[in-house]
Write an enzyme that holds these catalytic residues in place. Structure first.
Site: not given
Length: 277
Positions: A88, A90, A250
């Site tokens: 995610g 951050g 990611d």
């Protein structure tokens, strides 16, 4: 003189499991050091208003503009051979989306704007050096005709971040066709959330691959489209000698744009063994 962002928030309209609602953390003494005025114009924004005290506060995360719905996106990722089911944003917060002068939807995100629920004990901040590197390299890639995220602004925070040593802090305002990643799909797949995958796929088709909606199997057409764009993107990297140092899932955008300029560089001469990570 008010800074106006004509925000839309289609990603923030998805279910709450897709993101965390979180506001940027204000900084001590923001100062705008670089504004991409031509890009601002293409986004339908007024560069003179952005280059103002109010604009600087927005670009540094001190002030939330009207119409923004700040969120940190959830995603997973394969990193260096290992799968991490939750990563995610951050240290990045998506403010919202604007429609540019070409009619294309663009995300506007603040990178280095403070901790989020995905920070994993990190400070959520960015140092000035990496911010300037991403600004320079992403704009160079755009000038070279390589699909990429863009940099709208770089702002000094007036604070220090602690890495190996104290470093001046900064915030990058990043622009992307979207911040949906391969890892975003992995996030829901790792949880067996078929409904979430379908909702994400429908959103991705509508935003990036509308032609797939007319296919006999739209989701297979989406997969083929993403594969084709990724292959073309990496081929374009090879043409200019660019090496992405952290090409994990990611850091792989389904839109086919180069995203997340961490340890990266251009080859001065051909060397198949060169790495930058």
């Amino acid at each position: 003189m008010t800074v106006h962002f004509p925000f839309q928030n289609t990603y923030a309209a998805l279910p709450d499991g897709f993101f965390a609602r979180v506001a940027p953390t204000p900084v001590a003494s923001p100062r705008l050091i670089k504004l991409n005025r031509p890009l601002a114009v293409r986004l339908g924004l007024d560069p003179d208003r952005l280059d103002s005290p109010e604009g600087t506060e927005i670009l540094a995360g001190v002030r939330i503009p009207d119409g923004a719905e700040p969120i940190a996106m959830a995603y997973a990722g394969h990193q260096f051979g290992y799968f991490v089911p939750q990563l995610g944003d951050g240290r990045a917060i998506l403010l919202g989306e604007v429609i540019d002068i070409d009619g294309v939807r663009r995300d506007i995100q603040l990178k280095g704007s403070g901790p989020t629920p995905f920070s994993r004990r990190g400070d959520g901040r960015a140092a000035l050096g990496p911010v300037l590197r991403e600004y320079i390299v992403s704009e160079a890639m755009a000038a070279l005709g390589v699909p990429t995220t863009r940099s709208l602004a770089a702002t000094i925070t007036g604070e220090h971040v602690i890495r190996e040593t104290p470093l001046p802090g900064a915030v990058l305002t990043r622009v992307a066709s979207s911040h949906i990643r391969v890892g975003t799909f992995q996030y829901f797949a790792a949880r067996g959330d078929t409904a979430g995958i379908k909702r994400l796929a429908d959103h991705a088709i509508a935003r990036h691959y509308p032609q797939a909606a007319q296919a006999e199997c739209p989701y297979h057409a989406l997969l083929e489209g993403v594969i084709a764009r990724q292959a073309e993107l990496v081929a374009r990297w090879l043409l200019v000698g660019f090496i992405h140092g952290v090409m994990n899932t990611d850091n792989t955008s389904i839109s086919g744009e180069t995203i997340d300029y961490g340890p990266c560089a251009f080859l001065d001469h051909y060397d198949p063994a060169a790495v930058f990570s």
